[in-house]
Design a protein around this motif. Structure first.
Motif, short mmCIF file in Angstrom:
data_model
loop_
_atom_site.label_atom_id
_atom_site.label_comp_id
_atom_site.label_asym_id
_atom_site.label_seq_id
_atom_site.Cartn_x
_atom_site.Cartn_y
_atom_site.Cartn_z
N GLU A 19 35.91 -12.36 -23.90
CA GLU A 19 37.23 -12.01 -23.38
C GLU A 19 38.16 -11.54 -24.49
O GLU A 19 38.99 -10.65 -24.29
N MET A 20 38.05 -12.11 -25.69
CA MET A 20 38.96 -11.79 -26.78
C MET A 20 38.71 -10.41 -27.38
O MET A 20 39.45 -9.97 -28.26
N GLU A 21 37.69 -9.72 -26.89
CA GLU A 21 37.48 -8.34 -27.34
C GLU A 21 38.58 -7.43 -26.82
O GLU A 21 38.80 -6.34 -27.33
N TYR A 22 39.29 -7.88 -25.78
CA TYR A 22 40.33 -7.05 -25.16
C TYR A 22 41.67 -7.79 -25.26
O TYR A 22 42.25 -8.19 -24.26
N ARG A 23 42.14 -7.99 -26.47
CA ARG A 23 43.33 -8.81 -26.69
C ARG A 23 44.60 -8.17 -26.13
O ARG A 23 45.52 -8.88 -25.73
N ALA A 24 44.64 -6.86 -26.14
CA ALA A 24 45.82 -6.20 -25.61
C ALA A 24 46.00 -6.49 -24.13
O ALA A 24 47.14 -6.56 -23.62
N ASN A 25 44.90 -6.68 -23.44
CA ASN A 25 44.99 -7.00 -22.01
C ASN A 25 45.67 -8.35 -21.77
O ASN A 25 46.27 -8.57 -20.72
N PHE A 26 45.56 -9.25 -22.75
CA PHE A 26 46.20 -10.55 -22.60
C PHE A 26 47.72 -10.39 -22.59
O PHE A 26 48.43 -11.09 -21.85
N VAL A 27 48.21 -9.48 -23.41
CA VAL A 27 49.65 -9.21 -23.42
C VAL A 27 50.09 -8.63 -22.08
O VAL A 27 51.13 -9.03 -21.52
N LEU A 28 49.29 -7.72 -21.53
CA LEU A 28 49.60 -7.16 -20.23
C LEU A 28 49.54 -8.22 -19.14
O LEU A 28 50.37 -8.23 -18.22
N ALA A 29 48.55 -9.12 -19.23
CA ALA A 29 48.43 -10.20 -18.25
C ALA A 29 49.65 -11.12 -18.31
O ALA A 29 50.15 -11.60 -17.27
N THR A 30 50.15 -11.37 -19.52
CA THR A 30 51.34 -12.21 -19.67
C THR A 30 52.55 -11.55 -19.03
O THR A 30 53.33 -12.20 -18.32
N LYS A 114 31.53 -19.29 -16.45
CA LYS A 114 32.47 -18.34 -17.03
C LYS A 114 33.87 -18.92 -17.08
O LYS A 114 34.24 -19.74 -16.24
N VAL A 115 34.62 -18.48 -18.05
CA VAL A 115 36.03 -18.84 -18.14
C VAL A 115 36.78 -17.60 -18.62
O VAL A 115 36.27 -16.81 -19.42
N SER A 116 37.96 -17.40 -18.08
CA SER A 116 38.75 -16.21 -18.41
C SER A 116 40.10 -16.64 -18.96
O SER A 116 40.65 -17.66 -18.56
N ILE A 117 40.64 -15.85 -19.87
CA ILE A 117 41.94 -16.20 -20.46
C ILE A 117 43.10 -15.57 -19.70
O ILE A 117 44.26 -15.85 -19.99
N TRP A 118 42.80 -14.74 -18.68
CA TRP A 118 43.88 -13.99 -18.04
C TRP A 118 44.77 -14.87 -17.17
O TRP A 118 45.89 -14.48 -16.84
#
Length: 262
Positions: A19-30, A114-118
């Protein structure tokens, strides 16, 4: 038990690394989580501004329900939803056979693989909203209220998991069950606001038919000191019944599973 805990650590480490390969997506999810929460708060404010009767629920008290819903929604996105989605694919593609051959309980594997950070932003925002609303509602004994919230909240998580797994099990017979995620999201969203905000027919349905009230409203009532021991005990009974039911139904479904090699 030690073997299962070690396996769980490996599962989640691998999932988080991917999941951490797409860190920018975490900002968008926030940002998305914050915008969704802001919309829910605005809708609640607009509803109460029109003097809509919510059976004794004030603004900050109703915020606790919104906070509990947001936490559950975050947990669903983080752990429950990713694992529900894979069950349909495994059955349809025939790769469930390989899971059945592993030296682990199949339901354990399918529930925590599986676990997701989103969904993490929702959990954090929801917890923050609960703390804020609790302080505004009763600043004198906030710690006691938060402790009263824990058990009903855990029971709500168990109910949400069991309902989702029951629906996912249907993929053994109906492989086209991709809309399970949307069904569970719609079910949970019904508990975004206190059950008392709904007409009587809906209150009965969300309490005795689909136990949405026990996932969001009862934990909030427990925190506010409104829920008696009977309500929490009933939530516990429902959670145990659903957990036993989904376990039994899963074992029954496996006996009717036709593997890809047969």
């Amino acid at each position: 038990m030690r073997r299962y805990l070690t396996t769980l650590k490996l599962f989640w480490s691998a999932s988080l690394a991917a999941e951490m390969e797409y860190r920018a997506n975490f900002v968008l999810a926030t940002g998305s989580a914050a915008a969704t929460l802001a919309g829910a708060l605005f809708a609640l404010w607009a509803l109460l501004r029109t003097d809509y009767a919510m059976n004794g629920w004030g603004f900050y008290e109703a915020l606790i329900v919104v906070g509990v819903y947001t936490v559950l929604d975050g947990l669903q996105q983080t752990l429950l939803q990713p694992n529900r989605q894979q069950i349909t694919g495994l059955v349809r593609e025939g790769t469930l056979d390989f899971i059945l051959l592993k030296p682990l309980d199949t339901q354990f594997w399918l529930s925590v693989r599986k676990v997701s950070i989103w969904g993490v932003p929702n959990v954090v925002l929801g917890a923050g909203l609960i703390v804020f609303a609790g302080l505004r509602t009763d600043p004198t004994v906030p710690a006691v209220g938060y402790l009263r919230l824990l058990v009903p909240l855990l029971l709500g998580i168990a109910i949400l998991y069991a309902l989702g797994y029951l629906l996912s099990t249907l993929t053994i017979w109906f492989t086209k069950m991709d809309n399970i995620t949307y069904a569970m999201q719609a079910l949970l969203e019904a508990g975004r606001y206190p059950v008392g905000a709904y007409p009587m027919a809906y209150r009965v349905f969300f309490t005795f038919v689909m136990p949405v009230a026990f996932m969001t409203t009862v934990p909030a009532e427990a925190m506010l000191g409104r829920a008696g021991g009977a309500s929490v005990a009933l939530a516990g009974a429902i959670a145990v019944l659903l957990l036993v039911g989904c376990r039994s139904f899963w074992r029954y479904a496996l006996r009717h599973y036709t593997s890809a090699s047969s």
